[in-house]
Enzyme design. Sequence first.
Site, PDB file in Angstrom:
ATOM      1  N   TYR A   1      -2.139  -6.059  11.687  1.00 53.52           N
ATOM      2  CA  TYR A   1      -2.546  -5.517  10.378  1.00 53.52           C
ATOM      3  C   TYR A   1      -3.658  -4.479  10.556  1.00 53.52           C
ATOM      4  O   TYR A   1      -3.594  -3.368  10.015  1.00 53.52           O
ATOM      5  CB  TYR A   1      -3.007  -6.658   9.480  1.00 53.52           C
ATOM      6  CG  TYR A   1      -3.419  -6.226   8.088  1.00 53.52           C
ATOM      7  CD1 TYR A   1      -2.472  -5.832   7.151  1.00 53.52           C
ATOM      8  CD2 TYR A   1      -4.763  -6.216   7.706  1.00 53.52           C
ATOM      9  CE1 TYR A   1      -2.845  -5.439   5.874  1.00 53.52           C
ATOM     10  CE2 TYR A   1      -5.147  -5.831   6.433  1.00 53.52           C
ATOM     11  CZ  TYR A   1      -4.184  -5.443   5.519  1.00 53.52           C
ATOM     12  OH  TYR A   1      -4.560  -5.046   4.251  1.00 53.52           O
TER      13      TYR A   1
ATOM     14  N   ILE B   1      -9.910  -9.040  -1.861  1.00 53.52           N
ATOM     15  CA  ILE B   1      -9.612  -8.817  -3.291  1.00 53.52           C
ATOM     16  C   ILE B   1      -8.634  -9.908  -3.738  1.00 53.52           C
ATOM     17  O   ILE B   1      -7.676 -10.210  -3.015  1.00 53.52           O
ATOM     18  CB  ILE B   1      -8.923  -7.427  -3.501  1.00 53.52           C
ATOM     19  CG1 ILE B   1      -9.602  -6.317  -2.682  1.00 53.52           C
ATOM     20  CG2 ILE B   1      -8.884  -7.078  -4.987  1.00 53.52           C
ATOM     21  CD1 ILE B   1     -11.047  -6.073  -2.958  1.00 53.52           C
TER      22      ILE B   1
ATOM     23  N   ALA C   1      -4.470  -2.764  13.202  1.00 54.86           N
ATOM     24  CA  ALA C   1      -3.987  -1.553  13.886  1.00 54.86           C
ATOM     25  C   ALA C   1      -3.228  -0.668  12.900  1.00 54.86           C
ATOM     26  O   ALA C   1      -3.376   0.564  12.912  1.00 54.86           O
ATOM     27  CB  ALA C   1      -3.090  -1.939  15.064  1.00 54.86           C
ATOM     28  N   SER C   2      -2.438  -1.284  12.003  1.00 54.93           N
ATOM     29  CA  SER C   2      -1.696  -0.466  11.029  1.00 54.93           C
ATOM     30  C   SER C   2      -2.670   0.227  10.071  1.00 54.93           C
ATOM     31  O   SER C   2      -2.486   1.390   9.709  1.00 54.93           O
ATOM     32  CB  SER C   2      -0.665  -1.312  10.261  1.00 54.93           C
ATOM     33  OG  SER C   2      -1.279  -2.116   9.272  1.00 54.93           O
ATOM     34  N   LYS C   3      -3.734  -0.465   9.684  1.00 58.53           N
ATOM     35  CA  LYS C   3      -4.686   0.141   8.743  1.00 58.53           C
ATOM     36  C   LYS C   3      -5.564   1.194   9.432  1.00 58.53           C
ATOM     37  O   LYS C   3      -5.970   2.179   8.810  1.00 58.53           O
ATOM     38  CB  LYS C   3      -5.525  -0.940   8.073  1.00 58.53           C
ATOM     39  CG  LYS C   3      -4.703  -1.831   7.136  1.00 58.53           C
ATOM     40  CD  LYS C   3      -4.022  -1.010   6.036  1.00 58.53           C
ATOM     41  CE  LYS C   3      -3.291  -1.855   5.017  1.00 58.53           C
ATOM     42  NZ  LYS C   3      -2.700  -1.063   3.936  1.00 58.53           N
TER      43      LYS C   3
ATOM     44  N   SER D   1      -8.084  -0.597   4.831  1.00 62.24           N
ATOM     45  CA  SER D   1      -8.672  -1.943   4.747  1.00 62.24           C
ATOM     46  C   SER D   1      -9.907  -1.967   5.621  1.00 62.24           C
ATOM     47  O   SER D   1      -9.988  -1.235   6.617  1.00 62.24           O
ATOM     48  CB  SER D   1      -7.672  -2.980   5.269  1.00 62.24           C
ATOM     49  OG  SER D   1      -8.305  -4.239   5.407  1.00 62.24           O
TER      50      SER D   1
HETATM   51  N1  LIG Z   1      -5.946  -7.767  -1.324  1.00 61.98           N
HETATM   52  C1  LIG Z   1      -6.801  -7.474  -0.373  1.00 61.98           C
HETATM   53  O1  LIG Z   1      -7.772  -8.216  -0.122  1.00 61.98           O
HETATM   54  C2  LIG Z   1      -6.660  -6.208   0.426  1.00 61.98           C
HETATM   55  C3  LIG Z   1      -7.687  -5.891   1.334  1.00 61.98           C
HETATM   56  C4  LIG Z   1      -7.574  -4.730   2.076  1.00 61.98           C
HETATM   57  C5  LIG Z   1      -6.479  -3.895   1.902  1.00 61.98           C
HETATM   58  N2  LIG Z   1      -5.492  -4.221   1.021  1.00 61.98           N
HETATM   59  C6  LIG Z   1      -4.351  -3.303   0.904  1.00 61.98           C
HETATM   60  O2  LIG Z   1      -4.167  -2.948  -0.443  1.00 61.98           O
HETATM   61  C7  LIG Z   1      -2.770  -2.722  -0.691  1.00 61.98           C
HETATM   62  C8  LIG Z   1      -2.331  -3.569  -1.866  1.00 61.98           C
HETATM   63  O3  LIG Z   1      -2.498  -4.938  -1.529  1.00 61.98           O
HETATM   64  P1  LIG Z   1      -2.396  -6.108  -2.598  1.00 61.98           P
HETATM   65  O4  LIG Z   1      -3.361  -7.140  -2.170  1.00 61.98           O
HETATM   66  O5  LIG Z   1      -2.436  -5.547  -3.959  1.00 61.98           O
HETATM   67  O6  LIG Z   1      -0.936  -6.677  -2.219  1.00 61.98           O
HETATM   68  P2  LIG Z   1       0.230  -7.274  -3.133  1.00 61.98           P
HETATM   69  O7  LIG Z   1       1.089  -8.058  -2.187  1.00 61.98           O
HETATM   70  O8  LIG Z   1      -0.299  -7.926  -4.342  1.00 61.98           O
HETATM   71  O9  LIG Z   1       1.000  -5.951  -3.577  1.00 61.98           O
HETATM   72  C9  LIG Z   1       1.683  -5.161  -2.648  1.00 61.98           C
HETATM   73  C10 LIG Z   1       2.955  -4.633  -3.298  1.00 61.98           C
HETATM   74  O10 LIG Z   1       3.604  -3.817  -2.307  1.00 61.98           O
HETATM   75  C11 LIG Z   1       5.001  -4.023  -2.458  1.00 61.98           C
HETATM   76  N3  LIG Z   1       5.688  -3.678  -1.221  1.00 61.98           N
HETATM   77  C12 LIG Z   1       5.645  -4.324  -0.029  1.00 61.98           C
HETATM   78  N4  LIG Z   1       6.475  -3.740   0.850  1.00 61.98           N
HETATM   79  C13 LIG Z   1       7.053  -2.700   0.194  1.00 61.98           C
HETATM   80  C14 LIG Z   1       8.021  -1.733   0.564  1.00 61.98           C
HETATM   81  N5  LIG Z   1       8.604  -1.727   1.776  1.00 61.98           N
HETATM   82  N6  LIG Z   1       8.393  -0.806  -0.354  1.00 61.98           N
HETATM   83  C15 LIG Z   1       7.846  -0.819  -1.606  1.00 61.98           C
HETATM   84  N7  LIG Z   1       6.956  -1.726  -2.017  1.00 61.98           N
HETATM   85  C16 LIG Z   1       6.555  -2.655  -1.122  1.00 61.98           C
HETATM   86  C17 LIG Z   1       5.139  -5.512  -2.798  1.00 61.98           C
HETATM   87  O11 LIG Z   1       6.403  -5.798  -3.421  1.00 61.98           O
HETATM   88  C18 LIG Z   1       3.957  -5.734  -3.726  1.00 61.98           C
HETATM   89  O12 LIG Z   1       4.336  -5.570  -5.081  1.00 61.98           O
HETATM   90  C19 LIG Z   1      -2.046  -3.073   0.612  1.00 61.98           C
HETATM   91  O13 LIG Z   1      -1.798  -1.882   1.323  1.00 61.98           O
HETATM   92  C20 LIG Z   1      -3.036  -3.943   1.337  1.00 61.98           C
HETATM   93  O14 LIG Z   1      -2.856  -3.906   2.728  1.00 61.98           O
HETATM   94  C21 LIG Z   1      -5.551  -5.368   0.273  1.00 61.98           C
END
Ligand SMILES: NC(=O)c1ccc[n+]([C@@H]2O[C@H](COP(=O)([O-])OP(=O)(O)OC[C@H]3O[C@@H](n4cnc5c(N)ncnc54)[C@H](O)[C@@H]3O)[C@@H](O)[C@H]2O)c1
Length: 247
Positions: free
Chosen positions: A148, A181, A150-152, A135
């Site tokens: 968040y 997004i 720190a994890s990323k 991220s």
């Molecule tokens: N949406 C954003 O703006 C954004 C920005 C930066 C980074 N990200 C990263 O992109 C990735 C996807 O994000 P997203 O926005 O599509 O999120 P989202 O919540 O739409 O989808 C994440 C999915 O991960 C699944 N999940 C969560 N914990 C889980 C576990 N322990 N085991 C298996 N599945 C699990 C959830 O059920 C969900 O279906 C994430 O890692 C997020 O941190 C998203």
Amino acid sequence: MSVVIITGGASGIGLATAVHMQSLGWQVAIFDVGNDAIAACKRQHESMDFLALKVDITDVEEVDLAFNTVLGRFGRVDGLVNSAGIGVDKSFLETTPEDFRKLNEVNVIGTFNVSKVVVQKMVASGTGSIVNLSSVSGMCGNSGRSAYGASKGGVIALTMVMAVELAKHGIRVNAVAPGPIETPMVSSMHTSEMRAIWHNVVPQARYAAPSEIASAISFLLSNDASFITGQNIPVDGGFSAAGIIEG
Ligand SMILES: NC(=O)c1ccc[n+]([C@@H]2O[C@H](COP(=O)([O-])OP(=O)(O)OC[C@H]3O[C@@H](n4cnc5c(N)ncnc54)[C@H](O)[C@@H]3O)[C@@H](O)[C@H]2O)c1
């Protein structure tokens, strides 16, 4: 036919990636913890032939079992996308050790758990490509993102180490760092005030569609990216490049 495992593939960026990879002719296996999300994804994409498995990526036994199911069905694995993740928006002063543990458990250790089993098979076949979802919050000090971010940051470091150690086995490992997004995660976290702030700091002044991240991921999975490894690539409408932005 090439095979990709996508964690978090029942929602948001993971789901968009699953749809995109299948349209490119890949076979897709989804690992997701959300039963409802899996059911909704199957309903929405009835014509798609995903292998969707309920897996909690923090549980190594579930991960092992699911991976064996994938091998039983497809016999191979060529790509892995670690998109499963969770977020929290809390000030540093309000953040608890439990927040840190929870986010690291899913975002960092979960990514490690799935990569570990998949990489063993990729080493045996001498090829593979992994894309981790980091991220922009892992690259700079965004407010509310201590746990968040720190994890990323951990995901970015893990990506580099994996890339360095696994290159000799023909495995490439990269990260994609999205900006804002439009996904279910963001709908649940971003208030209208926060949306206005993001619009001001992203030069393209908008949120992206999940498909705009999926296309970057598919490039990194493909042989078109054959000399790219160990990189964290922002896909963020210019956020990480920006300084002063004229109104
Ligand atoms: N949406 C954003 O703006 C954004 C920005 C930066 C980074 N990200 C990263 O992109 C990735 C996807 O994000 P997203 O926005 O599509 O999120 P989202 O919540 O739409 O989808 C994440 C999915 O991960 C699944 N999940 C969560 N914990 C889980 C576990 N322990 N085991 C298996 N599945 C699990 C959830 O059920 C969900 O279906 C994430 O890692 C997020 O941190 C998203």
